[in-house]
Write a protein that holds these residues in place. Structure first.
Motif, PDB file in Angstrom:
ATOM      1  N   GLU A 266      -1.052  11.178  -1.914  1.00 19.28           N
ATOM      2  CA  GLU A 266      -1.572  12.056  -0.859  1.00 19.28           C
ATOM      3  C   GLU A 266      -2.805  11.432  -0.197  1.00 19.28           C
ATOM      4  N   ALA A 267      -3.702  10.873  -1.020  1.00 20.36           N
ATOM      5  CA  ALA A 267      -4.917  10.258  -0.490  1.00 20.36           C
ATOM      6  C   ALA A 267      -4.596   9.009   0.317  1.00 20.36           C
ATOM      7  N   ALA A 268      -3.690   8.184  -0.183  1.00 20.28           N
ATOM      8  CA  ALA A 268      -3.326   6.952   0.525  1.00 20.28           C
ATOM      9  C   ALA A 268      -2.676   7.274   1.862  1.00 20.28           C
ATOM     10  N   LEU A 269      -1.802   8.271   1.869  1.00 20.99           N
ATOM     11  CA  LEU A 269      -1.115   8.643   3.102  1.00 20.99           C
ATOM     12  C   LEU A 269      -2.099   9.170   4.128  1.00 20.99           C
ATOM     13  N   TRP A 270      -2.981  10.065   3.699  1.00 18.50           N
ATOM     14  CA  TRP A 270      -3.964  10.612   4.652  1.00 18.50           C
ATOM     15  C   TRP A 270      -4.968   9.540   5.064  1.00 18.50           C
ATOM     16  N   GLY A 271      -5.430   8.741   4.101  1.00 10.21           N
ATOM     17  CA  GLY A 271      -6.404   7.701   4.409  1.00 10.21           C
ATOM     18  C   GLY A 271      -5.860   6.660   5.359  1.00 10.21           C
ATOM     19  N   GLY A 272      -4.564   6.414   5.320  1.00 11.13           N
ATOM     20  CA  GLY A 272      -3.971   5.410   6.182  1.00 11.13           C
ATOM     21  C   GLY A 272      -3.485   5.935   7.514  1.00 11.13           C
ATOM     22  N   MET A 273      -3.075   7.211   7.552  1.00 14.40           N
ATOM     23  CA  MET A 273      -2.427   7.743   8.749  1.00 14.40           C
ATOM     24  C   MET A 273      -3.288   8.702   9.565  1.00 14.40           C
ATOM     25  N   ALA A 274      -4.271   9.340   8.957  1.00 19.60           N
ATOM     26  CA  ALA A 274      -5.096  10.298   9.694  1.00 19.60           C
ATOM     27  C   ALA A 274      -5.788   9.621  10.864  1.00 19.60           C
ATOM     28  N   ASN A 275      -5.947  10.338  11.944  1.00 22.41           N
ATOM     29  CA  ASN A 275      -6.537   9.801  13.177  1.00 22.41           C
ATOM     30  C   ASN A 275      -5.768   8.574  13.655  1.00 22.41           C
ATOM     31  N   ALA A 276      -4.447   8.584  13.399  1.00 22.08           N
ATOM     32  CA  ALA A 276      -3.560   7.476  13.779  1.00 22.08           C
ATOM     33  C   ALA A 276      -4.030   6.152  13.186  1.00 22.08           C
ATOM     34  N   GLY A 277      -4.664   6.234  12.014  1.00 22.29           N
ATOM     35  CA  GLY A 277      -5.135   5.028  11.346  1.00 22.29           C
ATOM     36  C   GLY A 277      -6.363   4.410  11.975  1.00 22.29           C
ATOM     37  N   GLN A 278      -6.946   5.099  12.934  1.00 17.23           N
ATOM     38  CA  GLN A 278      -8.089   4.553  13.674  1.00 17.23           C
ATOM     39  C   GLN A 278      -9.401   4.971  13.000  1.00 17.23           C
ATOM     40  N   THR A 279      -9.557   4.528  11.769  1.00 17.88           N
ATOM     41  CA  THR A 279     -10.702   4.902  10.960  1.00 17.88           C
ATOM     42  C   THR A 279     -11.243   3.654  10.272  1.00 17.88           C
ATOM     43  N   CYS A 280     -12.501   3.332  10.526  1.00 12.24           N
ATOM     44  CA  CYS A 280     -13.062   2.109   9.941  1.00 12.24           C
ATOM     45  C   CYS A 280     -13.089   2.178   8.423  1.00 12.24           C
ATOM     46  N   ILE A 281     -13.227   3.366   7.864  1.00 12.40           N
ATOM     47  CA  ILE A 281     -13.239   3.532   6.415  1.00 12.40           C
ATOM     48  C   ILE A 281     -11.907   4.066   5.914  1.00 12.40           C
ATOM     49  N   GLY A 282     -10.872   3.990   6.742  1.00  9.99           N
ATOM     50  CA  GLY A 282      -9.545   4.425   6.337  1.00  9.99           C
ATOM     51  C   GLY A 282      -8.892   3.413   5.408  1.00  9.99           C
ATOM     52  N   THR A 283      -7.761   3.789   4.866  1.00 13.36           N
ATOM     53  CA  THR A 283      -7.027   2.928   3.946  1.00 13.36           C
ATOM     54  C   THR A 283      -6.033   2.072   4.721  1.00 13.36           C
ATOM     55  N   GLU A 284      -6.071   0.757   4.511  1.00 14.00           N
ATOM     56  CA  GLU A 284      -5.091  -0.135   5.131  1.00 14.00           C
ATOM     57  C   GLU A 284      -4.265  -0.875   4.093  1.00 14.00           C
ATOM     58  N   ARG A 285      -4.856  -1.099   2.888  1.00  8.61           N
ATOM     59  CA  ARG A 285      -4.146  -1.778   1.808  1.00  8.61           C
ATOM     60  C   ARG A 285      -4.107  -0.871   0.586  1.00  8.61           C
ATOM     61  N   VAL A 286      -3.012  -0.933  -0.166  1.00 10.04           N
ATOM     62  CA  VAL A 286      -2.889  -0.175  -1.416  1.00 10.04           C
ATOM     63  C   VAL A 286      -2.385  -1.118  -2.496  1.00 10.04           C
ATOM     64  N   TYR A 287      -3.121  -1.206  -3.603  1.00  7.72           N
ATOM     65  CA  TYR A 287      -2.721  -2.035  -4.740  1.00  7.72           C
ATOM     66  C   TYR A 287      -2.413  -1.106  -5.921  1.00  7.72           C
ATOM     67  N   VAL A 288      -1.149  -1.168  -6.376  1.00  4.58           N
ATOM     68  CA  VAL A 288      -0.660  -0.220  -7.383  1.00  4.58           C
ATOM     69  C   VAL A 288      -0.239  -0.986  -8.632  1.00  4.58           C
ATOM     70  N   HIS A 289      -0.659  -0.486  -9.776  1.00  9.35           N
ATOM     71  CA  HIS A 289      -0.255  -1.105 -11.043  1.00  9.35           C
ATOM     72  C   HIS A 289       1.268  -1.150 -11.100  1.00  9.35           C
ATOM     73  N   GLU A 290       1.794  -2.314 -11.485  1.00  7.10           N
ATOM     74  CA  GLU A 290       3.247  -2.512 -11.442  1.00  7.10           C
ATOM     75  C   GLU A 290       4.014  -1.504 -12.303  1.00  7.10           C
ATOM     76  N   LYS A 291       3.374  -0.958 -13.326  1.00  8.46           N
ATOM     77  CA  LYS A 291       4.063  -0.006 -14.198  1.00  8.46           C
ATOM     78  C   LYS A 291       4.370   1.307 -13.483  1.00  8.46           C
ATOM     79  N   VAL A 292       3.601   1.622 -12.446  1.00  6.16           N
ATOM     80  CA  VAL A 292       3.823   2.891 -11.748  1.00  6.16           C
ATOM     81  C   VAL A 292       4.137   2.659 -10.260  1.00  6.16           C
ATOM     82  N   PHE A 293       4.419   1.422  -9.901  1.00  4.32           N
ATOM     83  CA  PHE A 293       4.632   1.101  -8.492  1.00  4.32           C
ATOM     84  C   PHE A 293       5.823   1.860  -7.904  1.00  4.32           C
ATOM     85  N   ASP A 294       6.963   1.819  -8.568  1.00  6.79           N
ATOM     86  CA  ASP A 294       8.151   2.478  -8.038  1.00  6.79           C
ATOM     87  C   ASP A 294       7.953   3.984  -7.923  1.00  6.79           C
ATOM     88  N   ALA A 295       7.329   4.568  -8.940  1.00  2.87           N
ATOM     89  CA  ALA A 295       7.089   6.012  -8.905  1.00  2.87           C
ATOM     90  C   ALA A 295       6.116   6.374  -7.783  1.00  2.87           C
TER      91      ALA A 295
END
Length: 505
Positions: A266-295
């Motif tokens: 939820e946080a990654a989606l909002w951080g990356g997409m809110a304000n059409a992604g036009q946020t200097c402190i928004g999320t652009e990259r997500v690094y996920v532990h491989e054990k939970v990546f698919d989930a």
């Protein structure tokens, strides 16, 4: 107080104008003068006169005016939010959210300036025991602010409110995409200070900002791209004018194997997409532990179902405010796909003439522009990592260092402290921006200096040190009458104080 706004300054004599357009429709929102060097200099001169009044008020008197302004903005929040919506295209709810945060920052700055900046006692030490020492923070004078278009209220207010609370006057150059918002803020404050030129707006394009940088201001606060930030610094250097630079970011969100995956998604989606992604402190990259990546990927795609950009009431994402950014977004996506990234939502074809639909890529090569450069669109690059050491290493392998987030139930704080950035949220996204007492700013190509909090108040002041002799010194060290006996006593004293071997505990 009347809802009719007074003129913010004497009418411009500029014959050239520019239009503010609704990025969702292209409709005209307003027409504004292009102010040149003479008009900018005149505004700074008026600000210099106004600071003689504003800067000599007490902290409590300034707080009263700022808190009144806060109340005016609060009562007219729907009016301002509608203007933000029309000039940026962002949904009304998002416009209201940034105004709410700005209101809270005005209140904090007003209420805390006295405690942070007022005179306080400082220990004089044994050598200067006959001196009473104090330090206070005095306003610099006239502050220039160059603001961005993506958060035209919240972002510049981090400089404006704190500079005003510290006793400075402000000349504000809003983005050419959101001049009406800047004018609205100046007009509403002018009401509160009964027509004085404490906060003024100068409108125009790049040359107007350049003129403000070269004007006789005492400091300039800039928010925008790193490329423009370098030009701002060069222009300000001509007069040795100090600057605060808040440039872009390429922030990451790290997801550990013990993270609450629905909340992290939820946080990654909002951080990356809110304000059409036009946020200097928004999320652009997500690094996920491989054990939970698919989930995690399944969760974020489920939450993204139905999320779309548009101008109708059902759309959660607005248009790309600056048309030239569309080509940048498309080029980053095409580069990532060409280098092997997998498209799981959207893709290069999601980039339209005004809107960009939500796009998620996975297994994005670390040398692609989707990873290395600021995209500033509703896109996410989600990559698996073997462990948190790799997540931190990849997060820090960037020229930027603005903000970020970490999701972990047991190690979030320790991971956050390893991230090279000015700000990091744990188990939330961009929460630090809503805490007025925290400093806001980056490192590296993300800029330097701080707004918000005590650091933000001090940023627009200079430290004033004062000593006052309480009684005659036992040994007068600042006199040509000092003799060799006195020098010997001084040597003995300093040896006693500092010559022994120190044991660290």
């Amino acid at each position: 107080m009347s809802t009719t706004l007074e003129p913010s300054a004497p009418a411009s004599t500029a014959s050239e104008t520019f239009d503010s357009l609704d990025p969702a429709t292209g409709d005209l929102v307003g027409t504004h003068p292009v102010m040149g060097r003479d008009e900018v200099d005149a505004a700074v001169a008026r600000a210099r006169d106004a600071v003689d009044w504003w800067g000599n008020l007490t902290f409590d008197e300034r707080a009263d005016h700022l808190l009144t302004w806060r109340s005016v903005i609060t009562r007219r929040i729907a009016q301002l939010a509608d203007l933000v919506h029309r000039e940026t295209g962002k949904p009304h709810g998002d416009a209201q959210l940034e105004i709410v945060l700005a209101i809270d920052h005005i209140a904090w700055a007003a209420k805390n300036a006295k405690k942070v900046l007022g005179a306080r006692k400082v220990s004089s030490g044994l050598l200067m025991a006959n001196q009473a020492a104090t330090v206070a923070y005095h306003p610099l004078g006239v502050i220039g602010v160059i603001g961005p278009w993506n958060y035209p209220v919240f972002t510049p207010m981090g400089s404006i409110a704190y500079a005003l609370a510290a006793g400075n006057s402000v000349v504000f150059k809003p983005s050419e995409f959101t001049p009406g918002v800047g004018q609205w803020l100046a007009d509403s404050f002018r009401e509160v200070v009964h027509g004085r030129d404490v906060l003024q707006v100068v409108t125009g394009l790049g040359d107007t900002g350049n003129a403000l940088c070269r004007a006789r201001i005492d400091k300039l606060a800039f928010t925008g791209s790193g490329r423009t930030g370098k030009k701002v610094m060069a222009a300000c250097a001509e007069n040795l004018t100090p600057v605060v630079i808040e440039a872009g970011g390429k922030d990451s969100l790290i997801v550990d194997e013990d993270a609450d995956l629905p909340k992290a998604a939820e946080a990654a989606l909002w951080g990356g997409m809110a304000n059409a992604g036009q946020t200097c402190i928004g999320t652009e990259r997500v690094y996920v532990h491989e054990k939970v990546f698919d989930a995690f990927l399944a969760e974020i795609l489920a939450q993204a179902d139905g999320l779309r950009a548009g101008s109708d009431s059902g759309a959660k994402i607005g248009p790309i405010t600056m048309p030239s950014q569309l080509a940048v977004i498309r080029s980053h996506l095409e580069d990532a796909v060409a280098k092997g990234a997998r498209v799981v939502l959207g893709g290069p074809e999601a980039v339209g003439e005004r809107f960009v639909q939500p796009t998620i890529l996975t297994h994005v090569p670390e040398d692609s522009t989707e990873i290395t450069e600021e995209t500033f669109g509703p896109t996410l690059a989600i990559n698996p990592v073997k462990n948190m050491d790799e997540a931190v290493r990849l997060t820090n392998a960037t020229q930027y260092g603005l903000a970020g987030a970490v999701f972990s139930k047991s190690n979030g704080v320790s991971i956050a402290h390893r991230v090279r950035s000015g700000m990091t949220s744990v188990n939330s996204v961009i929460a630090f921006a809503a805490v007025p007492g925290l400093p806001f700013g980056g490192v590296g190509q993300s800029g330097f200096g701080r707004i918000h909090g005590p650091d933000g108040l001090r940023e627009f002041t200079y430290a004033k040190a004062v000593t006052r002799q309480k009684f005659a010194p036992v040994m007068n060290l600042t006199s040509f009458a000092r003799d060799s006996a006195t020098d010997g006593k001084v040597a003995q004293l300093v040896t006693l104080l500092h010559g022994g071997k120190q044991t660290l505990r």
